[in-house]
Design a protein around this motif. Structure first.
Motif, PDB file in Angstrom:
ATOM      1  N   ASP A   1     -32.806   2.990   4.636  1.00 44.73           N
ATOM      2  CA  ASP A   1     -32.026   3.244   3.433  1.00 44.73           C
ATOM      3  C   ASP A   1     -30.557   3.506   3.743  1.00 44.73           C
ATOM      4  O   ASP A   1     -29.653   2.964   3.087  1.00 44.73           O
ATOM      5  N   ILE A   2     -30.296   4.322   4.755  1.00 41.72           N
ATOM      6  CA  ILE A   2     -28.918   4.734   5.042  1.00 41.72           C
ATOM      7  C   ILE A   2     -28.040   3.572   5.499  1.00 41.72           C
ATOM      8  O   ILE A   2     -26.948   3.356   4.936  1.00 41.72           O
ATOM      9  N   PRO A   3     -28.444   2.765   6.503  1.00 37.63           N
ATOM     10  CA  PRO A   3     -27.566   1.646   6.892  1.00 37.63           C
ATOM     11  C   PRO A   3     -27.390   0.611   5.788  1.00 37.63           C
ATOM     12  O   PRO A   3     -26.310   0.030   5.653  1.00 37.63           O
ATOM     13  N   SER A   4     -28.428   0.387   4.991  1.00 36.83           N
ATOM     14  CA  SER A   4     -28.303  -0.552   3.878  1.00 36.83           C
ATOM     15  C   SER A   4     -27.328  -0.041   2.830  1.00 36.83           C
ATOM     16  O   SER A   4     -26.600  -0.815   2.204  1.00 36.83           O
ATOM     17  N   ALA A   5     -27.321   1.286   2.628  1.00 40.06           N
ATOM     18  CA  ALA A   5     -26.400   1.869   1.651  1.00 40.06           C
ATOM     19  C   ALA A   5     -24.949   1.695   2.103  1.00 40.06           C
ATOM     20  O   ALA A   5     -24.065   1.363   1.298  1.00 40.06           O
TER      21      ALA A   5
ATOM     22  N   THR B   1     -40.373  -6.001   5.269  1.00 39.26           N
ATOM     23  CA  THR B   1     -39.888  -4.634   5.454  1.00 39.26           C
ATOM     24  C   THR B   1     -39.539  -3.995   4.122  1.00 39.26           C
ATOM     25  O   THR B   1     -39.745  -2.793   3.923  1.00 39.26           O
ATOM     26  N   CYS B   2     -39.030  -4.794   3.197  1.00 40.76           N
ATOM     27  CA  CYS B   2     -38.716  -4.278   1.856  1.00 40.76           C
ATOM     28  C   CYS B   2     -39.976  -3.812   1.140  1.00 40.76           C
ATOM     29  O   CYS B   2     -39.981  -2.782   0.471  1.00 40.76           O
ATOM     30  N   GLN B   3     -41.059  -4.574   1.288  1.00 41.61           N
ATOM     31  CA  GLN B   3     -42.325  -4.185   0.664  1.00 41.61           C
ATOM     32  C   GLN B   3     -42.885  -2.904   1.283  1.00 41.61           C
ATOM     33  O   GLN B   3     -43.397  -2.028   0.582  1.00 41.61           O
ATOM     34  N   VAL B   4     -42.764  -2.799   2.621  1.00 41.83           N
ATOM     35  CA  VAL B   4     -43.210  -1.579   3.296  1.00 41.83           C
ATOM     36  C   VAL B   4     -42.370  -0.380   2.852  1.00 41.83           C
ATOM     37  O   VAL B   4     -42.883   0.722   2.620  1.00 41.83           O
ATOM     38  N   TYR B   5     -41.067  -0.602   2.706  1.00 42.43           N
ATOM     39  CA  TYR B   5     -40.151   0.450   2.246  1.00 42.43           C
ATOM     40  C   TYR B   5     -40.556   0.945   0.862  1.00 42.43           C
ATOM     41  O   TYR B   5     -40.619   2.155   0.612  1.00 42.43           O
ATOM     42  N   ALA B   6     -40.827   0.007  -0.041  1.00 39.25           N
ATOM     43  CA  ALA B   6     -41.219   0.386  -1.398  1.00 39.25           C
ATOM     44  C   ALA B   6     -42.548   1.125  -1.410  1.00 39.25           C
ATOM     45  O   ALA B   6     -42.723   2.121  -2.125  1.00 39.25           O
TER      46      ALA B   6
END
Length: 216
Positions: A9-13, A24-29
């Motif tokens: 979340d932090i580096p993407s922000a 990875t997005c699905q795992v994140y959600a």
């Protein structure tokens, strides 16, 4: 949540875009929904246990550590199975939490009225009841303060055009919701009567440890 979500979340922000692939997005959600729901369900179970012990002591006194372990396993299974319905989970948990603490406050109110007729045990019991009232109010306020922005944002995105909800609203509401994992344990810790004693002992131990390191 700290280990599974924030590293992505932090580096993407800071990059203002998602830096990882679709899997990875699905795992994140999934992790975000799972851990948030588990935290919320833990609060729901905790309020129910408090309600049983205070408002219905005949049943609450039977609650043991083994029951707590079974309850925790059930909470994780429940959060895993129903992670696809976060809106329903908010509504359900909110209802149980407020009903539980309503029963607690009513029981405390009736007990304080009864105590006024028996002055001999007034001080000790009144202090315990005051602590329970403060704890209940703090938890309810924290629940509303941390989850209301998320619920409002989610419902706005569901029933209104998503483009009308600014990205900042999503980010801020998510931060408030995730802060409940820090707020509630802190409230319970600070409301413990022996917390200042334990804190003082911990401070002494840290000072002694630092002293031993420098002297050695």
């Amino acid at each position: 949540m700290t280990l599974s979500i924030f590293p992505m979340d932090i580096p993407s922000a800071f990059a203002h875009k998602w830096l990882f692939d679709d899997i990875t997005c699905q795992v994140y959600a999934m992790c975000g929904v799972l851990f948030s729901m588990c935290s919320l369900t833990n609060l729901t179970a905790l309020s129910s246990v408090c309600c049983l012990k205070i408002s219905f002591p005949n049943y609450g006194n039977r609650f043991s550590s083994s029951h707590a372990c079974v309850l925790l396993v059930a909470i994780w299974c429940y959060a895993t199975v129903f992670a696809i319905g976060p809106l329903t989970q908010y509504i359900m948990s909110c209802t149980v939490i407020f009903l539980s603490y309503t029963f607690i406050l009513l029981t405390v109110h009736r007990s304080r009225r009864a105590i006024q007729q028996h002055q001999s045990t007034k001080n000790k019991t009144t202090n315990a009841h005051s602590l329970i009232v403060k704890l209940s109010v703090a938890v309810c306020i924290g629940f509303l303060g941390t989850w209301s922005p998320y619920a409002i944002t989610a419902m706005s995105a569901a029933f209104i055009d998503t483009t009308l909800v600014p990205p900042t609203a999503f980010a801020v509401s998510a931060i408030f919701a995730k802060s409940s994992t820090v707020y509630n344990p802190t409230v319970y810790l600070l409301c413990k009567p022996n917390f200042p004693i334990h804190f003082y002992r911990l401070k002494i131990l840290l000072i002694l440890d630092l002293h031993n390191r420098y002297t050695s």
